[in-house]
Design a protein around this motif. Structure first.
Motif, PDB file in Angstrom:
ATOM      1  N   MET A   1       0.824  -1.198   0.000  1.00 24.56           N
ATOM      2  CA  MET A   1       0.000   0.000   0.000  1.00 24.56           C
ATOM      3  C   MET A   1       0.865   1.257   0.000  1.00 24.56           C
ATOM      4  O   MET A   1       1.864   1.352   0.695  1.00 24.56           O
ATOM      5  N   ILE A   2       0.487   2.231  -0.772  1.00 21.75           N
ATOM      6  CA  ILE A   2       1.287   3.449  -0.840  1.00 21.75           C
ATOM      7  C   ILE A   2       0.576   4.581  -0.109  1.00 21.75           C
ATOM      8  O   ILE A   2      -0.598   4.856  -0.341  1.00 21.75           O
ATOM      9  N   GLU A   3       1.317   5.212   0.800  1.00 14.22           N
ATOM     10  CA  GLU A   3       0.774   6.350   1.536  1.00 14.22           C
ATOM     11  C   GLU A   3       1.727   7.515   1.430  1.00 14.22           C
ATOM     12  O   GLU A   3       2.902   7.326   1.139  1.00 14.22           O
ATOM     13  N   MET A   4       1.228   8.710   1.698  1.00 14.18           N
ATOM     14  CA  MET A   4       2.136   9.848   1.747  1.00 14.18           C
ATOM     15  C   MET A   4       2.582  10.026   3.193  1.00 14.18           C
ATOM     16  O   MET A   4       1.760  10.101   4.102  1.00 14.18           O
ATOM     17  N   GLU A   5       3.878  10.067   3.377  1.00 13.82           N
ATOM     18  CA  GLU A   5       4.358  10.358   4.735  1.00 13.82           C
ATOM     19  C   GLU A   5       5.133  11.673   4.719  1.00 13.82           C
ATOM     20  O   GLU A   5       5.687  12.072   3.696  1.00 13.82           O
ATOM     21  N   VAL A   6       5.142  12.312   5.887  1.00 16.62           N
ATOM     22  CA  VAL A   6       5.840  13.595   5.993  1.00 16.62           C
ATOM     23  C   VAL A   6       7.329  13.325   6.147  1.00 16.62           C
ATOM     24  O   VAL A   6       7.739  12.617   7.061  1.00 16.62           O
ATOM     25  N   VAL A   7       8.122  13.825   5.203  1.00 18.38           N
ATOM     26  CA  VAL A   7       9.575  13.664   5.376  1.00 18.38           C
ATOM     27  C   VAL A   7      10.210  14.887   6.004  1.00 18.38           C
ATOM     28  O   VAL A   7      11.278  14.817   6.586  1.00 18.38           O
ATOM     29  N   TYR A   8       9.550  16.011   5.854  1.00 16.61           N
ATOM     30  CA  TYR A   8      10.082  17.193   6.535  1.00 16.61           C
ATOM     31  C   TYR A   8       8.941  18.130   6.907  1.00 16.61           C
ATOM     32  O   TYR A   8       8.094  18.439   6.078  1.00 16.61           O
ATOM     33  N   SER A   9       8.945  18.585   8.153  1.00 13.08           N
ATOM     34  CA  SER A   9       8.015  19.651   8.512  1.00 13.08           C
ATOM     35  C   SER A   9       8.680  20.573   9.524  1.00 13.08           C
ATOM     36  O   SER A   9       9.688  20.225  10.135  1.00 13.08           O
ATOM     37  N   ARG A  10       8.084  21.709   9.645  1.00 11.52           N
ATOM     38  CA  ARG A  10       8.625  22.754  10.520  1.00 11.52           C
ATOM     39  C   ARG A  10       8.841  22.214  11.937  1.00 11.52           C
ATOM     40  O   ARG A  10       7.970  21.569  12.505  1.00 11.52           O
ATOM     41  N   PRO A  11      10.010  22.491  12.531  1.00  5.47           N
ATOM     42  CA  PRO A  11      10.302  21.935  13.858  1.00  5.47           C
ATOM     43  C   PRO A  11       9.359  22.458  14.944  1.00  5.47           C
ATOM     44  O   PRO A  11       8.888  23.600  14.868  1.00  5.47           O
TER      45      PRO A  11
ATOM     46  N   PHE B   1      10.077  25.611  17.107  1.00  4.54           N
ATOM     47  CA  PHE B   1       9.791  26.935  16.551  1.00  4.54           C
ATOM     48  C   PHE B   1       8.403  27.398  16.982  1.00  4.54           C
ATOM     49  O   PHE B   1       7.486  26.595  17.119  1.00  4.54           O
TER      50      PHE B   1
ATOM     51  N   ARG C   1      16.743  27.212  12.162  1.00  2.00           N
ATOM     52  CA  ARG C   1      15.991  26.001  11.870  1.00  2.00           C
ATOM     53  C   ARG C   1      16.770  24.766  12.319  1.00  2.00           C
ATOM     54  O   ARG C   1      16.224  23.849  12.921  1.00  2.00           O
TER      55      ARG C   1
ATOM     56  N   PRO D   1      23.041  22.601   0.189  1.00  2.00           N
ATOM     57  CA  PRO D   1      22.349  21.571   0.975  1.00  2.00           C
ATOM     58  C   PRO D   1      23.299  20.615   1.696  1.00  2.00           C
ATOM     59  O   PRO D   1      23.083  20.301   2.872  1.00  2.00           O
TER      60      PRO D   1
ATOM     61  N   ARG E   1      23.480  20.189   5.820  1.00  2.00           N
ATOM     62  CA  ARG E   1      23.341  18.916   6.538  1.00  2.00           C
ATOM     63  C   ARG E   1      24.505  18.683   7.487  1.00  2.00           C
ATOM     64  O   ARG E   1      24.332  18.252   8.621  1.00  2.00           O
TER      65      ARG E   1
ATOM     66  N   VAL F   1       7.517  18.598   3.315  1.00  2.00           N
ATOM     67  CA  VAL F   1       7.792  17.662   2.227  1.00  2.00           C
ATOM     68  C   VAL F   1       7.122  16.315   2.526  1.00  2.00           C
ATOM     69  O   VAL F   1       7.195  15.814   3.646  1.00  2.00           O
TER      70      VAL F   1
ATOM     71  N   ARG G   1       6.375  12.251   0.969  1.00  2.00           N
ATOM     72  CA  ARG G   1       6.872  11.253   0.029  1.00  2.00           C
ATOM     73  C   ARG G   1       6.041   9.988   0.192  1.00  2.00           C
ATOM     74  O   ARG G   1       5.605   9.654   1.300  1.00  2.00           O
TER      75      ARG G   1
ATOM     76  N   SER H   1       5.229   6.261   0.710  1.00  2.00           N
ATOM     77  CA  SER H   1       5.970   5.214   1.412  1.00  2.00           C
ATOM     78  C   SER H   1       5.226   3.913   1.229  1.00  2.00           C
ATOM     79  O   SER H   1       3.999   3.856   1.282  1.00  2.00           O
TER      80      SER H   1
END
Ligand code: TPP
Ligand code: SF4
Ligand code: SF4
Ligand code: SF4
Lengths: 255, 78, 376
Positions: free
Chosen positions: A1-11, A14, A32, A184, A188, B68, B70, B72
């Motif tokens: 099954m394919i889902e959208m997951e959050v790979v980056y969001s505002r900390p 903050f 940040r 970038p 990192r 962002v 993606r 999964s």
């Protein structure tokens, strides 16, 4: 099954506040990264920040944790006072190059000499941002600023100071590294260094500073990307990136 | 098959600095010249298919304006 | 509790420990170093923070930090150190955090000397740092009073979130006197709600002195001034000596006041109807008490170990109602009781008016004549 997951969001460290920084200013990036590290380490609730005098004077508005605002250059002394009476809190300063390397030189050097168990985030943008682009102790040779209109003449105005190298000579320094925010990959690496600098404090290993080469597009009269290119091309060659002091116990840290 | 991603730009924070535009390896971000944010900037937006969710844009964004996502695949549980 | 024979500086430092000081930050300077040395030994014994800073600038910013963290914190210094501290004192006042500074005054200006003086009156009372702010200034005259003032200073600092100075001089610091120390204060378990100690289960606390919008700064200044008016209403302290039937009055503070009080006893024995007011709070100044006094006496003598700094505040209170005379020793010289006695007799016999400013001209003539004669 394919889902959208959050790979980056505002900390979470903050606040939901728009910063007053100019578009593309890497003060924001540095903030940040600190916020992300505080989130990842789960230490927001015990963090106490010490803001400088400089463009980041309002840093306390953007972080969702306790903050104090120091006098120009004195953040390391103030942080010392806080850390000594509240050793269980995570205390860090966030300082510009005028703040740390000019008016606050004595305070930062002596905090390092004492091996003060604080974390220092040092923003080297080669200029006085807040006051309108005057020469900083870190301004490159020949660089034009509003107070070195003919370019910095090292014969009369002195040489740019390399703080990481300088602090690395001090026994009390456990961690002194220089990173850059110009692309970038380097962002990192900067974050990893910030993480390590906070881990040093959490483990009571003493004084840790991360110098971050940073951009000031406004005073350099560049677009944000040109300003980053200036950092990557000009600043990095005068201020080589690298680990200047990593005490053995810090090296052994698994981060 | 390469995973697909997408981004969301928060107009409250975005200052239209273009750093994400320059950094995106897929060249799928541009400033939206049709709109202004409440602060008066042209915000970044996704302009094309092909976002991989690599989060490089978020890494360079000085204003933490980008979320962002993606795809999964549910990890197999052993 | 019984009285012990104690040396001033040690007694003050122990009093500070008992008042619950959790952070002491200092830098060596004579005649305040013993305070630092005492703390160097004592604070670590109790597991409290002690640090010799890199400078007075460092020391006071550490005090500022510790104060923001919500603990009682303190430094002790002397004039040259206090000058360096001016920056942080203004920040402490502007951030509205409590802090106490002991100033063991010495001769100035410049490097001056290490002998006792009262020449930092203006520096403390009138602020010293930038901006409008109002420190409380206490001026004890005995070792016991100084001990009591340390606790008082912290109580006032906490109550008004204010900066408090304790103005002493080397005489008091070196004096051996029987004195009683307060009991050990139980340290508070919870930090004050406004302080920084980690924003767990609450909104972050932010302590700053920047109000970038002028209207915000104006409101802040109004708040500071209103709080100061409260201080003026509640906290003026002074001591009266034999004022009931006094015809002339001495006004003097700290050790000078103490010397005056002994001269006053002799003068009384010799039949002079003299009394005294010794301001204990130099700020807030006992203006009203002095104004009332000026309605009852015919002449006032101000005695200080400076060139007449408090004199201006006395003049303002008296408003020209009666003639004011001045006597001071300067440069680190402490006047002798006989010297003051002579002044009291002289003032008692003088019936002439004195134009504003003339009191200093005449004083200087007397002082220079005395120096010429080779009298101490
Ligand atoms: C005692 C004192 N001197 C001077 C100033 C004015 N001042 C404010 S910020 C600043 C320089 C800031 O430059 P930097 O530390 O490099 O930070 P940036 O603004 O570049 O981030 C100066 C000189 C001040 N606030 N206080
Ligand atoms: S003036 Fe320079 S350092 Fe300051 S916010 Fe603008 S770009 Fe950043
Ligand atoms: S980097 Fe961030 S602030 Fe800059 S344009 Fe992209 S989303 Fe907007
Ligand atoms: S996540 Fe990667 S591919 Fe997608 S927009 Fe951002 S930088 Fe481009």
């Amino acid at each position: 099954m394919i889902e959208m997951e959050v790979v980056y969001s505002r900390p979470e460290s903050f606040t939901p506040t728009t910063t007053h920084y100019c578009p593309g200013c890497t003060h924001g990036t540095a903030h940040r990264l600190v916020a992300e590290v505080l989130d990842e380490m789960g230490i927001r609730e015990k963090a106490i920040g010490v803001a400088p005098v400089g463009c980041s004077v309002f840093a306390y508005d953007y972080f969702n944790h306790d903050f104090v605002e120091a006098a120009h250059g004195r953040a390391p002394a103030m942080a010392t006072g806080i850390k000594r009476v509240r050793p269980n809190n995570t205390v860090y300063t966030y300082q510009g190059d005028g703040d740390l390397a000019s008016i606050g030189m004595a305070e930062i050097v002596h905090a390092a000499i004492r091996g003060e168990n604080i974390t220092v985030i040092f923003i080297n943008n080669a200029i006085y941002g807040m006051t309108g682009g005057q020469m900083a102790p870190t301004t490159l040779p020949g660089m034009r600023t509003t107070s070195s209109p003919g370019g910095r003449d090292v014969e009369t105005m002195g040489y740019p100071v390399r703080m990481s190298e300088m602090l690395s000579t001090i026994d009390g320094t456990s961690y002194a590294v220089r990173r850059s925010l110009h692309n970038p990959a380097n962002v990192r690496k900067s974050k990893k260094a910030i993480r390590r600098a906070f881990e040093v404090q959490e483990r009571g290993m003493g004084f840790a500073m991360v110098e971050l080469l940073s951009s000031c597009p406004t005073n350099l009269k560049f677009t944000p990307q040109q300003a980053l290119d200036f950092v990557g091309d000009q600043m990095v060659s005068y201020y080589p990136l690298g680990d200047y002091k990593v005490a053995p116990e810090v090296k052994a840290l698994k981060v | 098959m390469a995973l697909k991603g997408t981004i969301e730009v928060n107009h409250k924070y975005c200052k239209g600095c273009s750093l994400c535009v320059e950094a995106c390896p897929q060249n799928v971000i541009a400033l939206d010249m049709e709109h202004l944010t409440p602060k008066g900037y042209h915000p970044a937006m996704l302009i094309d298919e092909g976002c991989t969710g690599c989060a490089i844009c978020a890494v360079v964004c000085p204003d933490a304006a980008i979320t962002v996502y993606r795809e999964s695949r549910k990890k197999k549980t052993k | 509790m019984t009285k012990e024979l104690m040396k001033g500086n040690d007694a003050f430092a122990e009093a500070a420990v008992r008042a619950g000081v959790e952070g002491f930050f200092g830098y060596p300077i004579t005649p305040a170093s013993e305070f630092l040395e005492y703390m160097a030994k004592r604070m670590p014994e109790l597991g409290r923070a002690f640090l010799q800073a890199e400078s007075e600038i460092g020391a006071i910013h550490m005090v500022y930090g510790a104060a923001c963290a919500g603990v009682r914190s303190l430094t002790a210094t002397s004039g040259p150190g206090l000058s360096l501290m001016s920056e942080a004192l203004s920040y402490i006042a502007g951030t509205e955090v409590p802090a106490v500074v002991v100033n063991v005054m010495r001769g100035g200006p410049g490097l001056g000397n290490i002998a006792p003086s009262q020449s930092d009156y203006n520096q403390m009372v009138k602020g010293g740092g930038h901006g409008d702010y109002f420190p409380i200034v206490l001026a004890p005259a005995t070792v016991q009073e100084a001990i009591d003032h340390i606790t008082l200073a912290f109580d006032l600092a906490d109550k008004y979130r204010s900066l408090v100075f304790i103005a002493v001089d080397g005489n008091l610091g070196q004096m051996m006197e029987p004195a009683e120390l307060p009991p050990m204060r139980v340290l508070p378990e919870e930090p004050p709600s406004w302080s920084v100690y980690g924003a767990k289960d609450r909104e972050p606390n932010i302590l700053t002195s920047i109000y970038i919008d002028p209207p915000d700064e104006e409101v802040t200044n109004i708040r500071l001034l209103r709080r100061w008016m409260e201080v003026e209403k509640n906290e003026i302290r002074y001591k009266e000596y034999e004022l009931e039937d006094a015809e002339i009055a001495v006004i003097s503070f700290g050790v000078a006041g103490r010397i005056c009080s002994s001269a006053l006893r002799t003068a009384r024995e010799e039949g002079v109807k003299v009394g005294m007011i010794r301001p204990i709070t130099l700020a807030p100044f006992p203006t009203e008490a002095i104004r009332e006094l000026s309605k009852r006496v015919r002449r006032i003598l101000v005695v200080e170990m400076n060139t007449g700094q408090m004199l201006n505040d006395v003049k303002q209170a008296v408003g020209g109602r009666v003639p004011i005379e001045f006597y001071g020793r300067i440069g680190g010289i402490t006047p002798l009781p006989d010297e003051i006695l002579e002044e009291i007799h002289r003032v008692n016999q003088n019936t002439e008016d004195i134009a504003d400013g003339q009191e200093k001209v005449e004083w200087l003539e007397r002082l220079e004549a005395r120096i010429e004669r080779g009298d101490q």
